[in-house]
Design a protein around this motif. Structure first.
Motif, PDB file in Angstrom:
ATOM      1  N   GLU A 117       0.860  -1.181   0.000  1.00 40.72           N
ATOM      2  CA  GLU A 117       0.000   0.000   0.000  1.00 40.72           C
ATOM      3  C   GLU A 117       0.897   1.232   0.000  1.00 40.72           C
ATOM      4  OE1 GLU A 117      -2.574  -0.058   3.354  1.00 40.72           O
ATOM      5  OE2 GLU A 117      -3.371  -2.064   2.945  1.00 40.72           O
ATOM      6  N   GLY A 118       0.357   2.336  -0.491  1.00 42.95           N
ATOM      7  CA  GLY A 118       1.104   3.581  -0.484  1.00 42.95           C
ATOM      8  C   GLY A 118       1.832   3.850  -1.787  1.00 42.95           C
ATOM      9  N   ARG A 119       2.685   4.879  -1.769  1.00 42.27           N
ATOM     10  CA  ARG A 119       3.340   5.335  -3.000  1.00 42.27           C
ATOM     11  C   ARG A 119       4.788   5.699  -2.720  1.00 42.27           C
ATOM     12  NH1 ARG A 119       4.169  10.436  -5.553  1.00 42.27           N
ATOM     13  NH2 ARG A 119       4.039  10.320  -7.832  1.00 42.27           N
ATOM     14  N   VAL A 120       5.670   5.313  -3.658  1.00 42.16           N
ATOM     15  CA  VAL A 120       7.085   5.692  -3.601  1.00 42.16           C
ATOM     16  C   VAL A 120       7.432   6.408  -4.904  1.00 42.16           C
ATOM     17  CG1 VAL A 120       9.477   4.885  -3.462  1.00 42.16           C
ATOM     18  CG2 VAL A 120       7.696   3.728  -2.142  1.00 42.16           C
ATOM     19  N   SER A 121       8.080   7.558  -4.788  1.00 45.19           N
ATOM     20  CA  SER A 121       8.492   8.291  -5.984  1.00 45.19           C
ATOM     21  C   SER A 121       9.991   8.551  -5.942  1.00 45.19           C
ATOM     22  CB  SER A 121       7.741   9.625  -6.085  1.00 45.19           C
ATOM     23  OG  SER A 121       8.016  10.444  -4.967  1.00 45.19           O
ATOM     24  N   VAL A 122      10.606   8.520  -7.101  1.00 48.73           N
ATOM     25  CA  VAL A 122      12.025   8.842  -7.272  1.00 48.73           C
ATOM     26  C   VAL A 122      12.124   9.958  -8.292  1.00 48.73           C
ATOM     27  CG1 VAL A 122      14.275   7.981  -8.048  1.00 48.73           C
ATOM     28  CG2 VAL A 122      12.784   6.508  -6.675  1.00 48.73           C
ATOM     29  N   GLU A 123      12.694  11.077  -7.874  1.00 43.20           N
ATOM     30  CA  GLU A 123      12.754  12.279  -8.707  1.00 43.20           C
ATOM     31  C   GLU A 123      11.359  12.665  -9.213  1.00 43.20           C
ATOM     32  OE1 GLU A 123      15.756  11.792 -11.716  1.00 43.20           O
ATOM     33  OE2 GLU A 123      17.371  12.222 -10.280  1.00 43.20           O
ATOM     34  N   GLU A 124      10.406  12.640  -8.271  1.00 46.27           N
ATOM     35  CA  GLU A 124       9.016  13.049  -8.481  1.00 46.27           C
ATOM     36  C   GLU A 124       8.247  12.166  -9.464  1.00 46.27           C
ATOM     37  OE1 GLU A 124       8.934  17.176  -9.470  1.00 46.27           O
ATOM     38  OE2 GLU A 124       9.768  17.800  -7.536  1.00 46.27           O
ATOM     39  N   LYS A 125       8.785  10.980  -9.739  1.00 48.93           N
ATOM     40  CA  LYS A 125       8.101  10.035 -10.613  1.00 48.93           C
ATOM     41  C   LYS A 125       7.828   8.755  -9.833  1.00 48.93           C
ATOM     42  CE  LYS A 125       8.711   7.519 -15.000  1.00 48.93           C
ATOM     43  NZ  LYS A 125       9.606   7.332 -16.189  1.00 48.93           N
ATOM     44  N   ASP A 126       6.581   8.309  -9.855  1.00 50.41           N
ATOM     45  CA  ASP A 126       6.200   7.088  -9.144  1.00 50.41           C
ATOM     46  C   ASP A 126       7.036   5.919  -9.661  1.00 50.41           C
ATOM     47  OD1 ASP A 126       4.763   4.682  -8.272  1.00 50.41           O
ATOM     48  OD2 ASP A 126       3.138   6.064  -7.753  1.00 50.41           O
TER      49      ASP A 126
END
Length: 482
Positions: A62-71
């Motif tokens: 569950e939830g969200r991870v982004s790297v350099e503002e990209k999921d």
């Protein structure tokens, strides 16, 4: 650079969440250190932040991870994410596939498509920065645990990523090597790199940490300015080990008396070569029943090579090792296992069963011990792992796997117990608990031998300290580390 929003994760075939509603933001150019007890979810957090949980793992997410503002879901694969993130895992050997140290680093440089002249220049620079020049042509699989960590870090640095995620990058490093890695990471931070890392050596990294995050039971229990977080006395005890008061005067007096008896281990003119590379050079020493001996020294000094002769995992190139009057040249590993138990520096090298219970039971069945169920429960309870009895061993955290390895040896009750870096991956409270367990075993008459980089721990817990350098014993004292 890295955004983690309300992440929860449960591994396959388990019901307890490894992470529970974690939110964390790592800004560009900042350094965030994550610490906490074994099993807290630190490695899982690293896997989530790198996008590995999303792309490679099953389980409930569950939830969200982004790297350099990209999921991370928007990246086509881990290979695409790897252009952004370099990661060093808690088991450095798992990252090594080539036959020499140079090839490991070259592979990363060649992956970037650089010109040959640039590759050669950067290879030399990385070798120098990570102090690997003398190991250039060595097989990484024959190096010490600390040397392997440096190789894994060097290969990751060679990728040139702007984001670094490091899972306990100095856990197996000695004091000098840790200081070197600290210096490297400080330089990378000055260059604008973003760093998220798991560590227990808070004091070495304090000057470069922007945020300290304490993880417990899959939740963030504290986060913020390091000095502010460390004002909490409970967290301070968790982060910084304190071994005062563990030494027991009665065990010291007992071992003095037993030194009049024949030694349980005798080493005579022992030398050992890895191929044509000398690892031990003409070592002679004796260890008596009931002693608590700490062997200290830098990575590659020969500590692990020495103790592997005590149960015949290595056979002397020259010289002899005698255990309880038996020359190891004429004994099998199985025969010596009745007298000598060894906990490896990397506990994963010991595991192969499907459950924690079966791991502990394996040695007992080989020795045909009775009362198996009771012994298993007592051994797991002694190291705080009874609740993991029916879990798959590799689902445990690094620190929990370390304690499981200790439980496997405790269950077999050998007279001599050897532990290679027994507090690796443990927080301050857990490290103290393990050393208390070992001191209790000494009180029961066991002979304890530990390899450690922690000289404070050695001074606080051991009766005798052997210092090694370049394959030789340079000091053997009962009065502390010189």
């Amino acid at each position: 650079m890295i955004g983690i929003q309300e992440i929860s994760y449960t591994y396959p075939h388990t019901v307890q969440e490894a992470l529970h509603h974690i939110s964390l933001f790592v800004p560009k150019g900042q350094c965030v250190m994550v610490t906490g007890p074994s099993g807290a979810g630190k490695t899982t957090l690293c896997l989530a932040a790198a996008g590995i949980l999303y792309h490679e793992y099953g389980g409930k997410k569950e939830g969200r991870v982004s790297v350099e503002e990209k999921d991370v879901a928007g990246y086509a694969s881990l290979a695409e994410l790897a252009k952004k993130i370099g990661i060093v895992f808690d088991d450095p050997e798992a990252q090594m596939v080539f036959t020499t140290v140079e090839e490991e680093i070259l592979s990363a440089l060649e992956h970037r498509g650089l010109d040959a002249a640039v590759i050669e220049e950067r290879l030399d620079a990385i070798m120098k920065a990570t102090y690997l020049e003398e190991l250039r042509n060595r097989s990484p699989h024959n190096l010490s645990g600390g040397q392997k960590q440096r190789v894994a870090l060097a290969a990751t640095l060679a990728l040139g990523n702007e984001i670094l995620i490091l899972d306990e990058p100095t856990s197996e490093l000695d004091e000098r090597a840790t200081q070197r890695i600290t210096g490297i990471l400080k330089t990378l931070k000055k260059q604008g790199k973003t760093i998220l890392f798991v560590e227990h050596k808070y004091q070495h990294f304090r000057d470069m940490i922007d945020m300290l995050v304490v993880l417990e039971n899959g939740r963030i229990s504290a986060a913020g300015d390091p000095d502010t977080v460390m004002r909490d006395e409970r967290i301070h005890r968790m982060v910084i080990p304190d071994f005062t008061g563990i030494r027991d005067v009665d065990t010291e007096s007992g071992t003095v008396a037993r030194r009049q008896e024949p030694p349980v281990i005798s080493v005579h003119d022992l030398s050992y070569l890895y191929g044509d590379i000398p690892a031990l050079n003409d070592i002679s020493l004796e260890i008596h029943s009931g002693e608590f001996v700490a062997i200290v020294g830098e990575n590659g000094s020969g500590k692990t090579t020495l103790v592997r002769h005590f149960n015949n995992l290595l056979v002397p190139t020259s010289g002899d090792v005698v255990i309880r009057g038996m020359n190891t040249r004429h004994c099998s590993v199985a025969q010596l296992a009745r007298y000598v138990g060894l906990v490896f520096q990397n506990p994963d090298h010991m595991f192969f069963a499907d459950t924690v219970k079966e791991e502990v039971a394996f040695g007992l069945r080989n020795l045909k011990r009775t009362g198996e169920e009771k012994i298993i429960d007592e051994s797991l309870d002694n190291v705080g792992l009874l609740h993991t009895k029916h879990l798959y061993p590799r689902w445990l955290s690094r620190g929990e796997r370390q304690r499981l390895a200790i439980a496997c040896v405790i269950a077999m009750q050998p007279e001599i117990i050897i532990l290679d870096e027994p507090t690796t991956g443990l927080d301050g409270n857990e490290a103290r608990l393990v050393m208390r367990i070992l001191k209790d075993l000494q009180k029961k008459g066991h002979t304890l031998i530990i390899i450690t980089h922690n000289r404070e721990m050695a001074r606080s817990c051991a009766d005798r300290i052997i210092l090694m350098e370049k394959g030789t014993v340079v000091s053997d004292t009962s009065e502390g580390v010189p």
